[in-house]
Design a protein around this motif. Sequence first.
Motif, PDB file in Angstrom:
ATOM      1  N   VAL A 280     -47.469  30.933 -24.583  1.00 34.21           N
ATOM      2  CA  VAL A 280     -47.264  31.575 -23.281  1.00 34.21           C
ATOM      3  C   VAL A 280     -47.937  32.938 -23.300  1.00 34.21           C
ATOM      4  O   VAL A 280     -47.531  33.828 -24.050  1.00 34.21           O
ATOM      5  CB  VAL A 280     -45.763  31.725 -22.960  1.00 34.21           C
ATOM      6  CG1 VAL A 280     -45.580  32.383 -21.600  1.00 34.21           C
ATOM      7  CG2 VAL A 280     -45.066  30.370 -23.005  1.00 34.21           C
ATOM      8  N   SER A 281     -48.979  33.110 -22.450  1.00 35.37           N
ATOM      9  CA  SER A 281     -49.725  34.359 -22.416  1.00 35.37           C
ATOM     10  C   SER A 281     -49.044  35.367 -21.495  1.00 35.37           C
ATOM     11  O   SER A 281     -48.113  35.039 -20.747  1.00 35.37           O
ATOM     12  CB  SER A 281     -51.150  34.099 -21.931  1.00 35.37           C
ATOM     13  OG  SER A 281     -51.135  33.635 -20.589  1.00 35.37           O
ATOM     14  N   LEU A 282     -49.532  36.604 -21.528  1.00 35.43           N
ATOM     15  CA  LEU A 282     -49.000  37.650 -20.654  1.00 35.43           C
ATOM     16  C   LEU A 282     -49.226  37.298 -19.191  1.00 35.43           C
ATOM     17  O   LEU A 282     -48.379  37.580 -18.337  1.00 35.43           O
ATOM     18  CB  LEU A 282     -49.670  38.990 -20.991  1.00 35.43           C
ATOM     19  CG  LEU A 282     -49.209  40.192 -20.155  1.00 35.43           C
ATOM     20  CD1 LEU A 282     -47.718  40.441 -20.335  1.00 35.43           C
ATOM     21  CD2 LEU A 282     -50.017  41.447 -20.543  1.00 35.43           C
ATOM     22  N   ARG A 283     -50.370  36.679 -18.892  1.00 32.93           N
ATOM     23  CA  ARG A 283     -50.660  36.270 -17.512  1.00 32.93           C
ATOM     24  C   ARG A 283     -49.625  35.260 -17.024  1.00 32.93           C
ATOM     25  O   ARG A 283     -49.150  35.340 -15.885  1.00 32.93           O
ATOM     26  CB  ARG A 283     -52.067  35.653 -17.445  1.00 32.93           C
ATOM     27  CG  ARG A 283     -52.380  34.990 -16.109  1.00 32.93           C
ATOM     28  CD  ARG A 283     -53.822  34.505 -16.056  1.00 32.93           C
ATOM     29  NE  ARG A 283     -54.157  33.661 -17.179  1.00 32.93           N
ATOM     30  CZ  ARG A 283     -53.837  32.348 -17.252  1.00 32.93           C
ATOM     31  NH1 ARG A 283     -53.147  31.794 -16.271  1.00 32.93           N
ATOM     32  NH2 ARG A 283     -54.209  31.640 -18.278  1.00 32.93           N
ATOM     33  N   LYS A 284     -49.259  34.331 -17.888  1.00 29.38           N
ATOM     34  CA  LYS A 284     -48.280  33.332 -17.494  1.00 29.38           C
ATOM     35  C   LYS A 284     -46.894  33.947 -17.339  1.00 29.38           C
ATOM     36  O   LYS A 284     -46.129  33.556 -16.455  1.00 29.38           O
ATOM     37  CB  LYS A 284     -48.259  32.190 -18.507  1.00 29.38           C
ATOM     38  CG  LYS A 284     -49.529  31.348 -18.478  1.00 29.38           C
ATOM     39  CD  LYS A 284     -49.426  30.134 -19.381  1.00 29.38           C
ATOM     40  CE  LYS A 284     -50.667  29.268 -19.257  1.00 29.38           C
ATOM     41  NZ  LYS A 284     -50.585  28.042 -20.077  1.00 29.38           N
TER      42      LYS A 284
ATOM     43  N   GLY B 282     -46.825  35.460 -14.027  1.00 32.70           N
ATOM     44  CA  GLY B 282     -46.656  34.423 -13.011  1.00 32.70           C
ATOM     45  C   GLY B 282     -45.213  33.975 -12.894  1.00 32.70           C
ATOM     46  O   GLY B 282     -44.702  33.766 -11.785  1.00 32.70           O
ATOM     47  N   ILE B 283     -44.548  33.838 -14.028  1.00 31.40           N
ATOM     48  CA  ILE B 283     -43.137  33.442 -14.021  1.00 31.40           C
ATOM     49  C   ILE B 283     -42.291  34.474 -13.278  1.00 31.40           C
ATOM     50  O   ILE B 283     -41.437  34.135 -12.456  1.00 31.40           O
ATOM     51  CB  ILE B 283     -42.620  33.269 -15.468  1.00 31.40           C
ATOM     52  CG1 ILE B 283     -43.273  32.052 -16.129  1.00 31.40           C
ATOM     53  CG2 ILE B 283     -41.098  33.132 -15.494  1.00 31.40           C
ATOM     54  CD1 ILE B 283     -42.933  31.902 -17.601  1.00 31.40           C
ATOM     55  N   VAL B 284     -42.562  35.756 -13.544  1.00 27.76           N
ATOM     56  CA  VAL B 284     -41.810  36.832 -12.906  1.00 27.76           C
ATOM     57  C   VAL B 284     -42.013  36.816 -11.392  1.00 27.76           C
ATOM     58  O   VAL B 284     -41.055  36.922 -10.607  1.00 27.76           O
ATOM     59  CB  VAL B 284     -42.219  38.199 -13.491  1.00 27.76           C
ATOM     60  CG1 VAL B 284     -41.581  39.329 -12.681  1.00 27.76           C
ATOM     61  CG2 VAL B 284     -41.816  38.292 -14.954  1.00 27.76           C
ATOM     62  N   LEU B 285     -43.270  36.660 -10.945  1.00 28.37           N
ATOM     63  CA  LEU B 285     -43.576  36.640  -9.510  1.00 28.37           C
ATOM     64  C   LEU B 285     -42.905  35.453  -8.820  1.00 28.37           C
ATOM     65  O   LEU B 285     -42.274  35.599  -7.768  1.00 28.37           O
ATOM     66  CB  LEU B 285     -45.090  36.583  -9.290  1.00 28.37           C
ATOM     67  CG  LEU B 285     -45.856  37.902  -9.290  1.00 28.37           C
ATOM     68  CD1 LEU B 285     -47.347  37.634  -9.122  1.00 28.37           C
ATOM     69  CD2 LEU B 285     -45.366  38.814  -8.178  1.00 28.37           C
TER      70      LEU B 285
ATOM     71  N   GLY C  96     -47.406  33.275  -8.228  1.00 28.50           N
ATOM     72  CA  GLY C  96     -46.856  33.138  -9.574  1.00 28.50           C
ATOM     73  C   GLY C  96     -47.202  31.807 -10.199  1.00 28.50           C
ATOM     74  O   GLY C  96     -47.609  31.732 -11.375  1.00 28.50           O
ATOM     75  N   VAL C  97     -47.094  30.725  -9.432  1.00 33.78           N
ATOM     76  CA  VAL C  97     -47.408  29.400  -9.960  1.00 33.78           C
ATOM     77  C   VAL C  97     -48.900  29.275 -10.251  1.00 33.78           C
ATOM     78  O   VAL C  97     -49.303  28.630 -11.216  1.00 33.78           O
ATOM     79  CB  VAL C  97     -46.936  28.304  -8.980  1.00 33.78           C
ATOM     80  CG1 VAL C  97     -47.344  26.923  -9.472  1.00 33.78           C
ATOM     81  CG2 VAL C  97     -45.430  28.369  -8.798  1.00 33.78           C
ATOM     82  N   TYR C  98     -49.731  29.912  -9.430  1.00 32.66           N
ATOM     83  CA  TYR C  98     -51.179  29.887  -9.689  1.00 32.66           C
ATOM     84  C   TYR C  98     -51.501  30.561 -11.024  1.00 32.66           C
ATOM     85  O   TYR C  98     -52.295  30.042 -11.823  1.00 32.66           O
ATOM     86  CB  TYR C  98     -51.920  30.603  -8.566  1.00 32.66           C
ATOM     87  CG  TYR C  98     -53.381  30.850  -8.880  1.00 32.66           C
ATOM     88  CD1 TYR C  98     -54.306  29.811  -8.832  1.00 32.66           C
ATOM     89  CD2 TYR C  98     -53.821  32.120  -9.260  1.00 32.66           C
ATOM     90  CE1 TYR C  98     -55.642  30.038  -9.147  1.00 32.66           C
ATOM     91  CE2 TYR C  98     -55.146  32.348  -9.576  1.00 32.66           C
ATOM     92  CZ  TYR C  98     -56.052  31.299  -9.509  1.00 32.66           C
ATOM     93  OH  TYR C  98     -57.364  31.523  -9.833  1.00 32.66           O
ATOM     94  N   LEU C  99     -50.878  31.689 -11.283  1.00 28.56           N
ATOM     95  CA  LEU C  99     -51.119  32.387 -12.550  1.00 28.56           C
ATOM     96  C   LEU C  99     -50.670  31.546 -13.755  1.00 28.56           C
ATOM     97  O   LEU C  99     -51.305  31.552 -14.793  1.00 28.56           O
ATOM     98  CB  LEU C  99     -50.384  33.727 -12.551  1.00 28.56           C
ATOM     99  CG  LEU C  99     -50.919  34.796 -11.606  1.00 28.56           C
ATOM    100  CD1 LEU C  99     -50.019  36.034 -11.615  1.00 28.56           C
ATOM    101  CD2 LEU C  99     -52.338  35.199 -11.993  1.00 28.56           C
ATOM    102  N   VAL C 100     -49.582  30.806 -13.565  1.00 29.34           N
ATOM    103  CA  VAL C 100     -49.072  29.977 -14.651  1.00 29.34           C
ATOM    104  C   VAL C 100     -49.976  28.763 -14.885  1.00 29.34           C
ATOM    105  O   VAL C 100     -50.260  28.381 -16.020  1.00 29.34           O
ATOM    106  CB  VAL C 100     -47.640  29.507 -14.338  1.00 29.34           C
ATOM    107  CG1 VAL C 100     -47.224  28.388 -15.284  1.00 29.34           C
ATOM    108  CG2 VAL C 100     -46.682  30.674 -14.452  1.00 29.34           C
TER     109      VAL C 100
END
Length: 292
Positions: free
Chosen positions: A121-125, A128-131, A284-288
């Motif tokens: 799980v990367s920082l970007r993901k 995304g989870i937070v958003l 958020g889902v797009y980032l994930v």
Amino acid sequence: MSKQVQVHGALFLVAVIYGSNYSIAKEVMPAYVGPYGLIVIRVVSAAIFFGIFSRLVIREKIVGWADNLRSVLCGFTGIAINQLCFFGGLNLTSPINAALLMVIVPIIVLIFSAILLRERVSLRKVSGIVLACAGAFLLIYSSRGESNSGNLWGDLLIVLNAASYGLYLVLVKPLMQKYNAFTIVSRIFAVGAVIVVPFGWQQVIAPTYSSFPTEIWWAIVFMVLAVTIVAYLFNTWALRYANPSLVGAYIYLQPLMAIFIAIGFGKDVFTLQKGIYALLIFTGVYLVSRTR
């Protein structure tokens, strides 16, 4: 036609079917059949269909204690908990709220993939989870108002449904790499049927079916054949060739279909407030889901 095109075609059809289901199910329940009674009709019908087809045509058995236990867990998460929470929640909340909250499925898939499959799980993901979670929380929080078309408890049940379905996508992946799709779907519906019957049997025998209008019968047929049998089969088959995150990401299309159909039928309204919360969830889902 390449396998990749077939997989995307199957997942697209599933998204269209599920997107339509939000408004169609609201036509049937609770006025004609209670939400849990509708689940029993759908799950038992599918269990009978897949059971007969699997026994007569596929003739394959799940072997080993580990695979059998995993298939039972898939029946719990992918059918029983998933369906009970979804229809219970949809019965209380609006079609658009339910569809938007289901978008968090890829988030749930990522979390369980990280825990069970050791996916990085990367920082970007994480961002995304937070958003996405913030958008879902605001949508649920706004449902407290009586003037809102949503419902707090209904929204929470939809989130629990999304969590159960996300876990199912992760659990079923190893089974799909070893067995035929009909073998897996047959088992999980058999397990699900045993669990859901006690919850909804009274609601199955309560209605006077002879008084149902023709359009209600067609709606029930659609939910049994398309939403239950075709959608689950296509989704499970696609998992043989796609990772759980891709299958979860196709949940994007469901809110779009649900919004168009719900507004078209006059069952719901799409407000600016919902649009802002939806933007948070989608971002958020797009980032994930985005891969390098």
